[in-house]
Scaffold this motif. Structure first.
Motif, PDB file in Angstrom:
ATOM      1  N   ALA A  57       0.823  -1.211   0.000  1.00 12.73           N
ATOM      2  CA  ALA A  57       0.000   0.000   0.000  1.00 12.73           C
ATOM      3  C   ALA A  57       0.859   1.264   0.000  1.00 12.73           C
ATOM      4  CB  ALA A  57      -0.928   0.000   1.212  1.00 12.73           C
ATOM      5  N   THR A  58       2.015   1.208   0.649  1.00 10.32           N
ATOM      6  CA  THR A  58       2.879   2.384   0.768  1.00 10.32           C
ATOM      7  C   THR A  58       4.332   1.994   0.575  1.00 10.32           C
ATOM      8  OG1 THR A  58       3.276   2.129   3.147  1.00 10.32           O
ATOM      9  CG2 THR A  58       1.299   3.401   2.486  1.00 10.32           C
ATOM     10  N   TRP A  59       5.155   3.013   0.374  1.00  8.24           N
ATOM     11  CA  TRP A  59       6.597   2.826   0.283  1.00  8.24           C
ATOM     12  C   TRP A  59       7.123   2.197   1.571  1.00  8.24           C
ATOM     13  CZ3 TRP A  59      10.262   2.778  -3.245  1.00  8.24           C
ATOM     14  CH2 TRP A  59      11.579   2.883  -2.840  1.00  8.24           C
ATOM     15  N   GLU A  60       6.618   2.650   2.713  1.00  4.96           N
ATOM     16  CA  GLU A  60       7.058   2.142   4.009  1.00  4.96           C
ATOM     17  C   GLU A  60       6.740   0.652   4.147  1.00  4.96           C
ATOM     18  OE1 GLU A  60       5.384   5.045   3.545  1.00  4.96           O
ATOM     19  OE2 GLU A  60       7.084   6.366   3.966  1.00  4.96           O
ATOM     20  N   ASP A  61       5.576   0.223   3.644  1.00  4.19           N
ATOM     21  CA  ASP A  61       5.232  -1.203   3.674  1.00  4.19           C
ATOM     22  C   ASP A  61       6.257  -2.025   2.896  1.00  4.19           C
ATOM     23  OD1 ASP A  61       2.972  -0.627   5.170  1.00  4.19           O
ATOM     24  OD2 ASP A  61       1.594  -0.802   3.464  1.00  4.19           O
ATOM     25  N   TYR A  62       6.682  -1.505   1.742  1.00  2.00           N
ATOM     26  CA  TYR A  62       7.707  -2.185   0.953  1.00  2.00           C
ATOM     27  C   TYR A  62       9.022  -2.246   1.729  1.00  2.00           C
ATOM     28  CZ  TYR A  62      11.627  -2.610  -2.239  1.00  2.00           C
ATOM     29  OH  TYR A  62      12.813  -2.975  -2.813  1.00  2.00           O
ATOM     30  N   ASP A  87       9.584  -2.267   4.841  1.00  2.00           N
ATOM     31  CA  ASP A  87       9.512  -3.184   5.972  1.00  2.00           C
ATOM     32  C   ASP A  87       9.803  -4.631   5.576  1.00  2.00           C
ATOM     33  OD1 ASP A  87       8.953  -1.105   7.682  1.00  2.00           O
ATOM     34  OD2 ASP A  87       6.785  -1.466   7.718  1.00  2.00           O
ATOM     35  N   THR A  88       9.706  -4.952   4.278  1.00  2.99           N
ATOM     36  CA  THR A  88       9.981  -6.322   3.824  1.00  2.99           C
ATOM     37  C   THR A  88      11.467  -6.567   3.581  1.00  2.99           C
ATOM     38  OG1 THR A  88       9.739  -5.850   1.453  1.00  2.99           O
ATOM     39  CG2 THR A  88       7.719  -6.408   2.687  1.00  2.99           C
ATOM     40  N   LEU A  89      12.251  -5.511   3.556  1.00  2.15           N
ATOM     41  CA  LEU A  89      13.680  -5.642   3.268  1.00  2.15           C
ATOM     42  C   LEU A  89      14.459  -6.032   4.519  1.00  2.15           C
ATOM     43  CD1 LEU A  89      14.174  -2.409   1.126  1.00  2.15           C
ATOM     44  CD2 LEU A  89      13.868  -4.750   0.296  1.00  2.15           C
ATOM     45  N   PRO A  90      15.617  -6.659   4.346  1.00  2.71           N
ATOM     46  CA  PRO A  90      16.484  -6.910   5.499  1.00  2.71           C
ATOM     47  C   PRO A  90      16.872  -5.567   6.134  1.00  2.71           C
ATOM     48  CG  PRO A  90      17.281  -8.074   3.541  1.00  2.71           C
ATOM     49  CD  PRO A  90      16.177  -7.165   3.099  1.00  2.71           C
ATOM     50  N   PRO A  91      17.068  -5.528   7.441  1.00  5.41           N
ATOM     51  CA  PRO A  91      17.348  -4.259   8.131  1.00  5.41           C
ATOM     52  C   PRO A  91      18.474  -3.435   7.504  1.00  5.41           C
ATOM     53  CG  PRO A  91      16.994  -5.986   9.729  1.00  5.41           C
ATOM     54  CD  PRO A  91      17.004  -6.649   8.373  1.00  5.41           C
ATOM     55  N   GLU A  92      19.536  -4.094   7.042  1.00  2.00           N
ATOM     56  CA  GLU A  92      20.675  -3.342   6.478  1.00  2.00           C
ATOM     57  C   GLU A  92      20.349  -2.691   5.138  1.00  2.00           C
ATOM     58  OE1 GLU A  92      21.064  -7.606   5.114  1.00  2.00           O
ATOM     59  OE2 GLU A  92      20.627  -6.648   7.030  1.00  2.00           O
ATOM     60  N   GLN A  93      19.285  -3.132   4.483  1.00  2.00           N
ATOM     61  CA  GLN A  93      18.898  -2.543   3.191  1.00  2.00           C
ATOM     62  C   GLN A  93      17.821  -1.461   3.320  1.00  2.00           C
ATOM     63  OE1 GLN A  93      17.820  -5.562   0.370  1.00  2.00           O
ATOM     64  NE2 GLN A  93      19.781  -6.603   0.531  1.00  2.00           N
ATOM     65  N   ARG A  94      17.167  -1.399   4.457  1.00  2.00           N
ATOM     66  CA  ARG A  94      16.110  -0.406   4.645  1.00  2.00           C
ATOM     67  C   ARG A  94      16.699   0.991   4.601  1.00  2.00           C
ATOM     68  NH1 ARG A  94      13.259  -3.675   9.535  1.00  2.00           N
ATOM     69  NH2 ARG A  94      12.570  -5.393   8.224  1.00  2.00           N
ATOM     70  N   GLY A  95      16.083   1.833   3.821  1.00  2.00           N
ATOM     71  CA  GLY A  95      16.547   3.214   3.708  1.00  2.00           C
ATOM     72  C   GLY A  95      17.826   3.380   2.918  1.00  2.00           C
ATOM     73  N   SER A  96      18.260   2.331   2.199  1.00  2.00           N
ATOM     74  CA  SER A  96      19.538   2.422   1.482  1.00  2.00           C
ATOM     75  C   SER A  96      19.422   3.153   0.158  1.00  2.00           C
ATOM     76  CB  SER A  96      20.133   1.031   1.256  1.00  2.00           C
ATOM     77  OG  SER A  96      19.314   0.275   0.384  1.00  2.00           O
ATOM     78  N   TRP A  97      18.193   3.348  -0.332  1.00  3.95           N
ATOM     79  CA  TRP A  97      18.004   4.101  -1.575  1.00  3.95           C
ATOM     80  C   TRP A  97      16.598   4.682  -1.605  1.00  3.95           C
ATOM     81  CZ3 TRP A  97      14.270   2.925  -5.209  1.00  3.95           C
ATOM     82  CH2 TRP A  97      13.629   1.694  -5.057  1.00  3.95           C
TER      83      TRP A  97
END
Length: 144
Positions: free
Chosen positions: A39-44, A46-56
């Protein structure tokens, strides 16, 4: 010989989402639409491994006229002046006091979003006035 059809401008930064959201607001750009399963960018994210969250982060001009902007996390911080910067064209065709008034108003709007004002460069024999600013991570850009 092939011709270039599109250009993407890439920013190295510490906080891609923060910097990208600033530029979305500054330019009226939009972030990518998540796939149907999110539904949102944030939902997407949240599915990533922690080290990849916010990486791009990426954003684009909804009209398709401007280049896509891409923001990627890098380990090193900004050390010196940018070798490349964006000119944000908000006063094209305006001169004198009218130009300065629009520059000041846009500077105030962007400062409220987290930008910093660096210096006003007044018109001379060759150039119109412009305002040098920095985004939320110190990347220089000009209001022109």
């Amino acid at each position: 010989m092939t011709s270039v059809k599109q250009v993407q401008v890439t920013f190295d930064c510490a906080e891609p989402v923060r910097v990208g959201r600033f530029w979305c607001e500054a330019l009226g750009y939009v972030p990518p639409t998540p796939t149907e399963e999110f539904a949102t960018w944030e939902d997407y994210e949240d599915t990533l491994p922690p080290e990849q969250r916010g990486s791009w982060f990426a954003c684009s001009d909804p009209t398709g006229a401007g280049p896509r902007l891409y923001f990627q996390r890098v380990p090193e911080g900004k050390v010196v002046k940018n070798r490349l910067h964006l000119d944000v064209r908000v006063v094209t065709g305006l001169v004198g006091a009218e130009r300065l008034a629009v520059l000041e108003a846009e500077s105030a709007r962007l400062t409220a979003l987290g930008a910093s004002r660096v210096r006003l460069m007044l018109a001379d024999e060759e150039n119109e006035s412009c305002l040098v600013m920095q985004d939320v991570e110190g990347n220089e850009f000009c209001l022109d």
